[in-house]
Structures are given as structure tokens and as C-alpha cells.
Write a protein that holds these residues in place. Structure first.
Motif, PDB file in Angstrom:
ATOM      1  N   ASP A  16      95.851 -70.305 -36.492  1.00 63.25           N
ATOM      2  CA  ASP A  16      96.944 -69.508 -36.619  1.00 63.25           C
ATOM      3  C   ASP A  16      96.934 -68.492 -35.378  1.00 63.25           C
ATOM      4  O   ASP A  16      98.201 -68.042 -35.404  1.00 63.25           O
ATOM      5  N   ALA A  17      96.015 -68.532 -34.538  1.00 61.89           N
ATOM      6  CA  ALA A  17      96.109 -67.784 -33.314  1.00 61.89           C
ATOM      7  C   ALA A  17      97.242 -68.019 -32.669  1.00 61.89           C
ATOM      8  O   ALA A  17      97.796 -66.919 -31.897  1.00 61.89           O
ATOM      9  N   PRO A  18      97.533 -69.300 -32.155  1.00 60.68           N
ATOM     10  CA  PRO A  18      98.800 -69.216 -31.057  1.00 60.68           C
ATOM     11  C   PRO A  18      99.899 -68.620 -31.321  1.00 60.68           C
ATOM     12  O   PRO A  18     100.601 -67.974 -30.560  1.00 60.68           O
ATOM     13  N   ALA A  19     100.521 -68.778 -32.773  1.00 60.43           N
ATOM     14  CA  ALA A  19     101.867 -68.163 -33.164  1.00 60.43           C
ATOM     15  C   ALA A  19     101.611 -66.837 -32.880  1.00 60.43           C
ATOM     16  O   ALA A  19     102.399 -65.958 -32.562  1.00 60.43           O
ATOM     17  N   PHE A  20     100.325 -66.026 -33.287  1.00 61.61           N
ATOM     18  CA  PHE A  20     100.181 -64.728 -32.891  1.00 61.61           C
ATOM     19  C   PHE A  20     100.570 -64.050 -31.528  1.00 61.61           C
ATOM     20  O   PHE A  20     101.018 -63.308 -31.172  1.00 61.61           O
ATOM     21  N   VAL A  21      99.633 -64.815 -30.551  1.00 63.54           N
ATOM     22  CA  VAL A  21      99.906 -64.603 -29.180  1.00 63.54           C
ATOM     23  C   VAL A  21     101.167 -64.860 -28.659  1.00 63.54           C
ATOM     24  O   VAL A  21     101.539 -64.091 -27.931  1.00 63.54           O
ATOM     25  N   ALA A  22     101.997 -65.938 -28.987  1.00 58.09           N
ATOM     26  CA  ALA A  22     103.254 -66.247 -28.593  1.00 58.09           C
ATOM     27  C   ALA A  22     104.058 -64.990 -29.055  1.00 58.09           C
ATOM     28  O   ALA A  22     104.920 -64.501 -28.273  1.00 58.09           O
ATOM     29  N   ALA A  23     103.913 -64.363 -30.405  1.00 54.30           N
ATOM     30  CA  ALA A  23     104.830 -63.506 -30.671  1.00 54.30           C
ATOM     31  C   ALA A  23     104.361 -62.014 -30.075  1.00 54.30           C
ATOM     32  O   ALA A  23     105.260 -61.391 -29.778  1.00 54.30           O
ATOM     33  N   GLU A  24     103.159 -61.888 -29.595  1.00 49.25           N
ATOM     34  CA  GLU A  24     102.697 -60.757 -28.958  1.00 49.25           C
ATOM     35  C   GLU A  24     103.247 -60.781 -27.471  1.00 49.25           C
ATOM     36  O   GLU A  24     103.752 -59.665 -27.267  1.00 49.25           O
TER      37      GLU A  24
END
Length: 222
Positions: A192-200
């Protein structure tokens, strides 16, 4: 201020931030008796408090970024060179991981682990966008209006954002990466981390562009 001191400040500050986030999450989960709301509250207060302390202490040394998305914004503002920005990001991610490991050791948990906590879906991704947009806007707005209040503004904003965002406001790519390595209350699945990082990163860039327009000071007449 020498570059080495700035890099150490980013490393140590981010490590202490993650030790607080993860450590308080572990303690909260152990003491809350299964009450998730109480656990979240007990995780929130230390996080907001440590941000105020860390920004106050390390701000004069490195600017107290502790966040690759914030460092990107300050590079775009030409306040941090590309070389130093790269160094900051490396130190932030490294420090974040060290902080997670420190929390594990303090609570007698396995040092190396991976989170299995699901944090996925459009609501979570949008929440991270909102959280990070707000964080960057608060930082730049406080610097524009009252620089001495940045530490308090950031600490209070994150305290609030833990509760008004569905994602509990990671708002920090280094934090997101490090929290994949903790199978605790504060964790997030590596998947789930890559989508969080992209959004950030995307929302930090949007906040930078917004503030460049919104926070322009008018020139005095005459």
C-alpha cells in the motif's frame, strides 16, 4: 552551518520522530484494552508534541524538514540545493527506519518485520493528498506570516490531521516507507505504500504551486 551537521540533524530528527510515532503506537495499543479510539488518541498526542520539540531544536540547524516531500518543496523554492536535497532525503529515510527499529527494541519486539495492516483505496489516497497539501500549506503559510510559530503550527496541524483524515495523516514519504517495516498499530502494508508516497509528493507539489500564488506579499505603496 556545515553540511554534515545539517545531515545529522535530519537523520536524528527523523529517527526520533519515528521512534515516537511507532513507540507511542505500541504503548497505546498495549494499554488501551482494545479501544481503538483511545489508542489513536494516545498515538496522536505524542506525535504532535514531538514535532513541536524537534522543529524547535533542529530547525536552526537543518530547517527540520524530516520529510522528503517538504525537502522537495524547499528545493523548488531554491532554499535547498539539489545535492543537499538528495542528502536530506537519504538521511530522512535512513533515520525513519532507524527510529522504527529503535521502537521495536525498546518494546522487545522483533527488529525486522513487515506490516500487514491494510491502508488502501481511493479514500485513503485522497486523505494522504489532503493531509500533505495541508501540511505544506501550513508550513509555508506560517513561514510567511509568523516564522517563530512554525513548530507549534506543524505540531497542532498533525495532531488534528490524525483525526480528520481517513489515513491518519502520514503526510511524509519517509514515514510511509519506514512504517511498512513495523507490524504494529502504526504500520502500513508494503503493497500500500507506493500509492501513499505518490499522493504525498503530488499534493506537496500542488501545495507549493498554490502557495506561490496565494502567499505573494503585496509591495508597500510609495
Amino acid at each position: 552551518m556545515t553540511s554534515s551537521r545539517k545531515l545529522v540533524a535530519e537523520l536524528l530528527g527523523t529517527a526520533l520522530l519515528l521512534a515516537t510515532v511507532v513507540g507511542s503506537g505500541i504503548m497505546a495499543e498495549r494499554l488501551s484494552g482494545g479501544n481503538v479510539a483511545i489508542a489513536l488518541l494516545c498515538n496522536t498526542i505524542p506525535t504532535g508534541a514531538i514535532l513541536f520539540v524537534l522543529i524547535t531544536v533542529f530547525g536552526p540547524v537543518s530547517g527540520a524538514n524530516f520529510n522528503p516531500a517538504v525537502t522537495m518543496v524547499f528545493h523548488l523554492r531554491r532554499e535547498v540545493s539539489l545535492e543537499m536535497a538528495f542528502g536530506y532525503v537519504v538521511m530522512q529515510v535512513t533515520g525513519a527506519i532507524i527510529g522504527v527499529w529503535a521502537a521495536h527494541l525498546m518494546f522487545d519486539l522483533d527488529l525486522l518485520q513487515y506490516s500487514d495492516k491494510v491502508r488502501s483505496g481511493p479514500g485513503q489516497w485522497f486523505a494522504e493528498g489532503v493531509a500533505t497539501f495541508g501540511l505544506v500549506t501550513v508550513i509555508l503559510g506560517a513561514l510567511n506570516a509568523r516564522p517563530q510559530a512554525v513548530a507549534a503550527c506543524v505540531g497542532l496541524y498533525i495532531t488534528a490531521a490524525y483525526w480528520f483524515t481517513a489515513s491518519t495523516s502520514f503526510a511524509n514519504p519517509a514515514v510511509t516507507i519506514a512504517r511498512t517495516l513495523s507490524r504494529t498499530f502504526a504500520g502500513i502494508r508494503p503493497l500500500d505504500a507506493p500509492a501513499f508516497v505518490a499522493a504525498e509528493f503530488a499534493s506537496a507539489l500542488l501545495a507549493f504551486l498554490f502557495c506561490r500564488w496565494f502567499l505573494v506579499r503585496s509591495k508597500p505603496a510609495g
